[in-house]
Design an enzyme around this catalytic site. Structure first.
Site, PDB file in Angstrom:
ATOM      1  N   TYR A 153     -32.612 109.203  -0.118  1.00  9.80           N
ATOM      2  CA  TYR A 153     -32.088 109.713   1.163  1.00  9.80           C
ATOM      3  C   TYR A 153     -33.231 110.263   2.020  1.00  9.80           C
ATOM      4  O   TYR A 153     -33.322 109.963   3.220  1.00  9.80           O
ATOM      5  CB  TYR A 153     -31.045 110.796   0.877  1.00  9.80           C
ATOM      6  CG  TYR A 153     -30.398 111.379   2.114  1.00  9.80           C
ATOM      7  CD1 TYR A 153     -29.415 110.677   2.814  1.00  9.80           C
ATOM      8  CD2 TYR A 153     -30.760 112.635   2.595  1.00  9.80           C
ATOM      9  CE1 TYR A 153     -28.815 111.213   3.946  1.00  9.80           C
ATOM     10  CE2 TYR A 153     -30.169 113.181   3.723  1.00  9.80           C
ATOM     11  CZ  TYR A 153     -29.184 112.465   4.396  1.00  9.80           C
ATOM     12  OH  TYR A 153     -28.604 112.996   5.513  1.00  9.80           O
TER      13      TYR A 153
HETATM   14  N1  LIG Z   1     -23.361 116.334   6.946  1.00 11.45           N
HETATM   15  C1  LIG Z   1     -24.560 116.881   7.024  1.00 11.45           C
HETATM   16  O1  LIG Z   1     -24.762 118.042   6.694  1.00 11.45           O
HETATM   17  C2  LIG Z   1     -25.719 116.052   7.554  1.00 11.45           C
HETATM   18  C3  LIG Z   1     -26.960 116.670   7.749  1.00 11.45           C
HETATM   19  C4  LIG Z   1     -28.016 115.919   8.258  1.00 11.45           C
HETATM   20  C5  LIG Z   1     -27.820 114.585   8.585  1.00 11.45           C
HETATM   21  N2  LIG Z   1     -26.604 114.011   8.378  1.00 11.45           N
HETATM   22  C6  LIG Z   1     -26.449 112.587   8.758  1.00 11.45           C
HETATM   23  O2  LIG Z   1     -25.435 112.496   9.736  1.00 11.45           O
HETATM   24  C7  LIG Z   1     -24.763 111.240   9.620  1.00 11.45           C
HETATM   25  C8  LIG Z   1     -23.256 111.463   9.499  1.00 11.45           C
HETATM   26  O3  LIG Z   1     -23.021 112.268   8.362  1.00 11.45           O
HETATM   27  P1  LIG Z   1     -21.582 112.898   8.043  1.00 11.45           P
HETATM   28  O4  LIG Z   1     -21.812 114.141   7.289  1.00 11.45           O
HETATM   29  O5  LIG Z   1     -20.766 112.947   9.289  1.00 11.45           O
HETATM   30  O6  LIG Z   1     -21.026 111.798   7.024  1.00 11.45           O
HETATM   31  P2  LIG Z   1     -19.526 111.340   6.701  1.00 11.45           P
HETATM   32  O7  LIG Z   1     -19.579 110.769   5.334  1.00 11.45           O
HETATM   33  O8  LIG Z   1     -18.542 112.405   7.020  1.00 11.45           O
HETATM   34  O9  LIG Z   1     -19.316 110.142   7.766  1.00 11.45           O
HETATM   35  C9  LIG Z   1     -20.110 108.983   7.715  1.00 11.45           C
HETATM   36  C10 LIG Z   1     -19.323 107.823   8.291  1.00 11.45           C
HETATM   37  O10 LIG Z   1     -20.154 106.653   8.177  1.00 11.45           O
HETATM   38  C11 LIG Z   1     -19.352 105.575   7.710  1.00 11.45           C
HETATM   39  N3  LIG Z   1     -20.184 104.584   7.030  1.00 11.45           N
HETATM   40  C12 LIG Z   1     -20.841 104.716   5.855  1.00 11.45           C
HETATM   41  N4  LIG Z   1     -21.465 103.571   5.542  1.00 11.45           N
HETATM   42  C13 LIG Z   1     -21.193 102.692   6.541  1.00 11.45           C
HETATM   43  C14 LIG Z   1     -21.531 101.333   6.788  1.00 11.45           C
HETATM   44  N5  LIG Z   1     -22.279 100.634   5.925  1.00 11.45           N
HETATM   45  N6  LIG Z   1     -21.092 100.741   7.919  1.00 11.45           N
HETATM   46  C15 LIG Z   1     -20.329 101.439   8.796  1.00 11.45           C
HETATM   47  N7  LIG Z   1     -19.956 102.729   8.615  1.00 11.45           N
HETATM   48  C16 LIG Z   1     -20.387 103.338   7.503  1.00 11.45           C
HETATM   49  C17 LIG Z   1     -18.342 106.231   6.762  1.00 11.45           C
HETATM   50  O11 LIG Z   1     -17.204 105.403   6.563  1.00 11.45           O
HETATM   51  C18 LIG Z   1     -18.023 107.540   7.484  1.00 11.45           C
HETATM   52  O12 LIG Z   1     -16.932 107.413   8.365  1.00 11.45           O
HETATM   53  C19 LIG Z   1     -25.381 110.539   8.410  1.00 11.45           C
HETATM   54  O13 LIG Z   1     -26.384 109.652   8.838  1.00 11.45           O
HETATM   55  C20 LIG Z   1     -25.973 111.701   7.620  1.00 11.45           C
HETATM   56  O14 LIG Z   1     -27.037 111.297   6.802  1.00 11.45           O
HETATM   57  C21 LIG Z   1     -25.544 114.710   7.862  1.00 11.45           C
END
Ligand SMILES: NC(=O)c1ccc[n+]([C@@H]2O[C@H](COP(=O)([O-])OP(=O)(O)OC[C@H]3O[C@@H](n4cnc5c(N)ncnc54)[C@H](O)[C@@H]3O)[C@@H](O)[C@H]2O)c1
Length: 246
Positions: A153
């Site tokens: 990651y």
């Molecule tokens: N949640 C956190 O604390 C956090 C912190 C830093 C960065 N991020 C980044 O923010 C982004 C969103 O994270 P989140 O927490 O909202 O995640 P989440 O799991 O709640 O949502 C992610 C969404 O992406 C979709 N997804 C996954 N793989 C996919 C694919 N191959 N094709 C299409 N859609 C796909 C999932 O179905 C889901 O709806 C990610 O890139 C994550 O790495 C999250």
């Protein structure tokens, strides 16, 4: 003050829930025509979300053919793509590097990094042809600092930051600006799976002593997706409550 994105077409990947949904809600509030791409729309309810996307497409962002089909549909419907938010991503399981299965490494790199390349590769020509575009890639503090037991990651998110710089330089004279946003951890459904001790350890790393809220990530991302962001490209905006000051 208006951000100037009324009528702009915005594609948000992974927009059915979480941070992507929060960004989509803010884009819609600012008057954009929002297109959501996701693997699974079960969590998405327009009534609860408070906006109606102009399209919802089931798109696997690791599949170039699916991206090309969805872009053709978006162009046929709206005739323009002004904004691309590359948000879809997975954390993947936690492993020491020596125990990390190779297929897990590949899956995380493909979902979190190659997907950004594939979406940009397909959409950039449409933006360049119109002389305008804003691409916002959702990275992570993990890409700046590296999380122990999260090498794939962290590497993928560091890759997103490097890719953002490279593409921005490639497009610097085209009107297409490319930036990233690197949030710290947000308080989401994931917390239900964590112990109070683990949550406290993570919070202790954040100088503001609280977790980021999704609307705070959305505010930064949507500003970077607007014409208000006009003289910054290749940058990674920090949303970590003072944890990273670079
Ligand atoms: N949640 C956190 O604390 C956090 C912190 C830093 C960065 N991020 C980044 O923010 C982004 C969103 O994270 P989140 O927490 O909202 O995640 P989440 O799991 O709640 O949502 C992610 C969404 O992406 C979709 N997804 C996954 N793989 C996919 C694919 N191959 N094709 C299409 N859609 C796909 C999932 O179905 C889901 O709806 C990610 O890139 C994550 O790495 C999250």
């Amino acid at each position: 003050m208006s951000l100037g994105i009324e009528g702009h077409t915005a594609i948000v990947t992974g927009g059915a829930r979480g941070i992507g949904l929060g960004i989509a809600q803010r884009l819609a509030k600012e008057g954009a025509q929002v297109i959501l791409w996701d693997l699974d729309f079960a969590p998405f309810d327009p009534a609860t979300a408070g906006f109606h996307p102009v399209r919802t497409d089931i798109v696997d962002v690791t599949d170039l053919g699916a991206i090309q089909t969805a872009v053709a549909a978006a162009m046929a419907q709206t005739g323009r793509i002004d904004i691309l938010v590359n948000n879809a991503g997975i954390n993947g399981p936690i492993h020491d590097v020596v125990d990390l299965p190779v297929d897990v490494w590949t899956r995380i790199l493909t979902t979190d990094l190659t997907s950004v390349f594939l979406c940009c590769r397909t959409i950039v020509p449409h933006m360049v042809a119109r002389g305008y575009g804003r691409i916002v890639n959702i990275a992570s503090i993990a890409g700046k600092e590296g999380n122990a037991r999260g090498a794939a990651y962290s590497a993928a998110k560091a890759g997103v930051i490097g890719f953002t710089k490279s593409l921005a330089k490639e497009l610097v004279e085209t009107g297409v600006l490319v930036n990233a946003v690197a949030p710290a951890i947000a308080e989401t459904d994931l917390f239900a799976q964590m112990t109070p001790e683990h949550i406290a350890t993570m919070k202790a790393k954040i100088p503001m002593n609280r977790f980021v809220r999704i609307p705070e990530i959305a505010a930064t991302a949507v500003w970077a997706a607007s014409p208000e962001c006009s003289f910054t490209t290749g940058f990674t905006y920090d949303v970590t409550g003072g944890r990273a000051t670079y």
